[in-house]
Write an enzyme that holds these catalytic residues in place. Sequence first.
Site, PDB file in Angstrom:
ATOM      1  CG  HIS A 156       8.105  -5.979   4.406  1.00  9.58           C
ATOM      2  ND1 HIS A 156       8.291  -4.795   5.096  1.00  9.58           N
ATOM      3  CD2 HIS A 156       7.359  -5.673   3.320  1.00  9.58           C
ATOM      4  CE1 HIS A 156       7.683  -3.823   4.447  1.00  9.58           C
ATOM      5  NE2 HIS A 156       7.114  -4.318   3.367  1.00  9.58           N
ATOM      6  CE1 TYR A 192       5.929   3.784   4.149  1.00 11.53           C
ATOM      7  CE2 TYR A 192       6.591   5.289   2.406  1.00 11.53           C
ATOM      8  CZ  TYR A 192       6.873   4.233   3.253  1.00 11.53           C
ATOM      9  OH  TYR A 192       8.109   3.621   3.199  1.00 11.53           O
ATOM     10  CG  ASP A 200      -2.167  -0.655   1.162  1.00 12.15           C
ATOM     11  OD1 ASP A 200      -2.369  -1.333   0.139  1.00 12.15           O
ATOM     12  OD2 ASP A 200      -2.976  -0.534   2.082  1.00 12.15           O
ATOM     13  CG  PHE A 206       9.413   0.223   0.016  1.00 18.08           C
ATOM     14  CD1 PHE A 206       9.163  -0.290   1.279  1.00 18.08           C
ATOM     15  CD2 PHE A 206       9.257  -0.609  -1.083  1.00 18.08           C
ATOM     16  CE1 PHE A 206       8.771  -1.613   1.449  1.00 18.08           C
ATOM     17  CE2 PHE A 206       8.876  -1.935  -0.927  1.00 18.08           C
ATOM     18  CZ  PHE A 206       8.628  -2.433   0.344  1.00 18.08           C
TER      19      PHE A 206
END
Length: 222
Positions: A188, A67, A65, A78
């Site tokens: 992750h 932020y 998703d 990211f």
Amino acid sequence: MEVRLEHSWKEALKEEFDKPYFATLASFVKDEYQSQSVYPPPAHIFRAFELTPFDAVQVVILGQDPYHGKGQANGLSFAVNEGVALPPSLQNIFKELESDLGVPLQNRSGDLSRWATQGVLLLNATLTVRASSAGSHQNKGWEAFTDSVIRALSEKREGLVFILWGNYARQKGAHIDRTKHCVIQSPHPSPFSAYSGFFGSKPFSKTNEYLVSQGKKGIEWV
């Protein structure tokens, strides 16, 4: 939602825009922007595609998703805008980058457009999100659209690197043709999993080693 997509991507994905799910998705996203606080800004929904045309893609870094905090999402997975505090996952990405390459990071901006313009497609699975509501735009059609992005790259290009961090990215990348492309997987970079195998996974040097083996130029990560 008017789809202002970079022309090479529009050609590669042209069949998607006529599918029923995309009309439903477009209507949902338009309504959300009109009635809610939604990120990223509308002009940045397809920013990853604008900065990294289809034929220029060398590497794909897959996120989930955008932020959902104010001023963070900028259309690149990211990444955050210049001057915005680095989220924990991005801090860990930078730590691994420095450790992997053995050199200090020269540019600590979280924008990451410097990667995108070198051919690193920073792709989120879902391209929009409601403010302060993680996952709020999941299962509305974005995943089908971004699956088509991965499928088009896998089928129509050769010698790409797909970097899959975490179980979600690994599942989404299940149909990548690994006889034609390099797939790099690890946990992750989130603080919840970074010490379970993300740190020390060396994705940046592995990416460049593969690109060079294909006769291409490595990415200037730092």
